[in-house]
Design an enzyme around this catalytic site. Structure first.
Site, mmCIF file in Angstrom:
data_model
loop_
_atom_site.group_PDB
_atom_site.id
_atom_site.type_symbol
_atom_site.label_atom_id
_atom_site.label_comp_id
_atom_site.label_asym_id
_atom_site.label_seq_id
_atom_site.Cartn_x
_atom_site.Cartn_y
_atom_site.Cartn_z
ATOM 1 N N SER A 94 0.850 -1.189 0.000
ATOM 2 C CA SER A 94 0.000 0.000 0.000
ATOM 3 C C SER A 94 0.882 1.234 0.000
ATOM 4 O O SER A 94 1.990 1.218 0.546
ATOM 5 C CB SER A 94 -0.922 0.011 1.226
ATOM 6 O OG SER A 94 -0.169 0.069 2.423
ATOM 7 N N HIS A 98 1.574 12.445 0.186
ATOM 8 C CA HIS A 98 1.052 13.756 0.568
ATOM 9 C C HIS A 98 2.068 14.829 0.152
ATOM 10 O O HIS A 98 2.994 15.144 0.900
ATOM 11 C CB HIS A 98 0.818 13.823 2.076
ATOM 12 C CG HIS A 98 -0.268 12.921 2.570
ATOM 13 N ND1 HIS A 98 -1.605 13.156 2.318
ATOM 14 C CD2 HIS A 98 -0.215 11.783 3.310
ATOM 15 C CE1 HIS A 98 -2.331 12.209 2.874
ATOM 16 N NE2 HIS A 98 -1.520 11.357 3.480
ATOM 17 N N HIS A 108 -3.229 7.669 -3.427
ATOM 18 C CA HIS A 108 -3.178 6.436 -2.645
ATOM 19 C C HIS A 108 -3.348 5.250 -3.583
ATOM 20 O O HIS A 108 -4.009 5.343 -4.627
ATOM 21 C CB HIS A 108 -4.313 6.437 -1.619
ATOM 22 C CG HIS A 108 -4.746 5.060 -1.198
ATOM 23 N ND1 HIS A 108 -5.772 4.385 -1.831
ATOM 24 C CD2 HIS A 108 -4.284 4.225 -0.243
ATOM 25 C CE1 HIS A 108 -5.926 3.189 -1.290
ATOM 26 N NE2 HIS A 108 -5.039 3.078 -0.318
ATOM 27 N N ASN A 110 -3.104 0.564 -3.530
ATOM 28 C CA ASN A 110 -2.684 -0.685 -2.909
ATOM 29 C C ASN A 110 -3.052 -1.860 -3.799
ATOM 30 O O ASN A 110 -3.977 -1.763 -4.613
ATOM 31 C CB ASN A 110 -3.290 -0.860 -1.504
ATOM 32 C CG ASN A 110 -4.764 -1.188 -1.544
ATOM 33 O OD1 ASN A 110 -5.151 -2.339 -1.663
ATOM 34 N ND2 ASN A 110 -5.590 -0.155 -1.446
ATOM 35 N N HIS A 147 -7.337 9.003 -15.521
ATOM 36 C CA HIS A 147 -8.336 7.998 -15.873
ATOM 37 C C HIS A 147 -8.010 7.290 -17.193
ATOM 38 O O HIS A 147 -8.358 6.112 -17.359
ATOM 39 C CB HIS A 147 -9.727 8.624 -15.914
ATOM 40 C CG HIS A 147 -10.327 8.776 -14.549
ATOM 41 N ND1 HIS A 147 -11.020 7.764 -13.927
ATOM 42 C CD2 HIS A 147 -10.306 9.817 -13.670
ATOM 43 C CE1 HIS A 147 -11.417 8.160 -12.733
ATOM 44 N NE2 HIS A 147 -10.993 9.406 -12.556
ATOM 45 N N HIS A 177 -20.861 10.764 5.494
ATOM 46 C CA HIS A 177 -21.237 11.805 6.449
ATOM 47 C C HIS A 177 -21.010 13.208 5.899
ATOM 48 O O HIS A 177 -21.482 14.187 6.495
ATOM 49 C CB HIS A 177 -20.471 11.624 7.767
ATOM 50 C CG HIS A 177 -18.980 11.756 7.635
ATOM 51 N ND1 HIS A 177 -18.189 10.860 6.963
ATOM 52 C CD2 HIS A 177 -18.132 12.710 8.102
ATOM 53 C CE1 HIS A 177 -16.927 11.238 7.020
ATOM 54 N NE2 HIS A 177 -16.861 12.365 7.711
ATOM 55 N N ARG A 262 0.843 -3.641 12.630
ATOM 56 C CA ARG A 262 1.660 -2.608 13.275
ATOM 57 C C ARG A 262 0.984 -1.249 13.104
ATOM 58 O O ARG A 262 0.871 -0.737 11.982
ATOM 59 C CB ARG A 262 3.056 -2.607 12.657
ATOM 60 C CG ARG A 262 4.025 -1.605 13.274
ATOM 61 C CD ARG A 262 5.402 -1.831 12.682
ATOM 62 N NE ARG A 262 6.396 -0.971 13.285
ATOM 63 C CZ ARG A 262 6.875 0.132 12.705
ATOM 64 N NH1 ARG A 262 6.423 0.508 11.517
ATOM 65 N NH2 ARG A 262 7.811 0.853 13.295
#
Length: 307
Positions: A94, A98, A108, A110, A147, A177, A262
């Protein structure tokens, strides 16, 4: 047979980690990745590689892990209750990046492989993974490039693959949310085992191998853009959304914590700085408003391109 598959995938993932780190460190040009190897008491371990305070990347990580145990954690069996109680191996890489410059998107990705086993039964295996892009000041051409690379990586596996996994990414990286997407999407797939191991493994490799082609050209185009303190403040505010998603909704974070992984490596994905502001509303007609209005929702980026 299951462990032969595991060894083959593990070899690829370790090499992918090496290649990602080499390419990203070369692009940064100032900082390098520091490696931290670790072991897990219940079984397995990994090697975490983190880059910090570079010319481009304020913080980033590319982590490899291989963990195993006597029973899959609840996050892995929620959608597949028939696997409850099986022993497991989970291996994956993964990464999260930033950048310091608000004009360079966070990203990001993975790729992972699971085997669930039970005495007297055939092992169950599946692949998952993908990548997504989170710009703060998006450029439409960059989003379309992202894309296009994702679509081209999927193309050899069927015309329906990119639209399906693009839609899955939009659905997955969605902050319920907040009623907004985390960014402009990309690819997301899980529970992949149709078509046989070689077919699925080839698709995983296509996704993992295409990330640098998708991301680095955007970094190169935007890394020198000037930015104001106001834009930096907005970047930190939007990073808060990244934190919210990872801690509230992300299944990978939950799996890592539930499996006794971890913690330092699991939470590597969080940015070094983030901010929250009560009741923030972007100014009318501003680039910040354009982000909310035009980008933080599912769009057919490549279909629109043809119009």
């Amino acid at each position: 047979m299951a462990h032969a598959h595991l060894d083959e995938v593990k070899h690829y993932l370790l090499d992918l980690q090496d290649r990602l780190c080499q390419a990203l460190a070369a692009e940064d040009g100032q900082a390098d990745f520091c490696e931290d190897s670790w072991t897990r008491e219940e079984g397995g371990g990994g090697r975490s590689r983190v880059i910090e305070n570079g010319a481009v990347f304020e913080k980033g990580g590319v982590n490899f892990s291989h963990v195993y145990g006597a029973q899959l954690p609840p996050s892995a069996t929620a959608a597949r209750p028939e696997l409850t109680g099986r022993s497991f191996h989970a291996v994956g890489v993964s990464w999260v990046l930033h950048p310091r410059n608000p004009h360079v998107p966070t990203s990001h990705g993975n790729v992972r492989f699971f085997i669930a086993e039970k005495a007297g039964e055939t092992p169950v295996w599946w692949f998952g993974g993908g990548y997504d892009l989170t710009p703060f000041y998006p450029v439409l051409d960059d989003v379309r490039h992202w894309h296009r690379v994702a679509r081209d990586a999927c193309a050899p596996f069927g015309d329906d693959v990119y639209p399906r996994y693009k839609a899955w990414c939009d659905d997955y990286f969605y902050l319920k949310h907040r009623d907004e997407t985390r960014g402009v999407g990309g690819l997301f797939f899980d529970d992949l085992n149709e078509g046989g191991f070689e077919h699925c493994f080839a698709f995983q490799r296509a996704v993992g191998d295409s990330f640098i082609e998708a991301y680095v050209p955007i970094v190169q185009r935007r890394r020198g853009d000037e930015y104001s303190q106001q834009q930096r403040d907005f970047q930190l505010y939007r990073r808060g959304r990244y934190v919210e998603f990872n801690l509230v909704w992300d299944r990978g974070t939950l799996f890592g914590l539930q499996s006794g992984g971890r913690t330092e490596s699991i939470l590597m994905s969080l940015p070094p700085l983030a901010a929250w502001e009560y009741g923030y509303t972007p100014a009318p007609g501003s680039p910040e408003e354009a982000l909310y209005r035009d980008y933080l929702r599912p769009r057919d980026w490549l279909g629109e391109e043809a119009l």
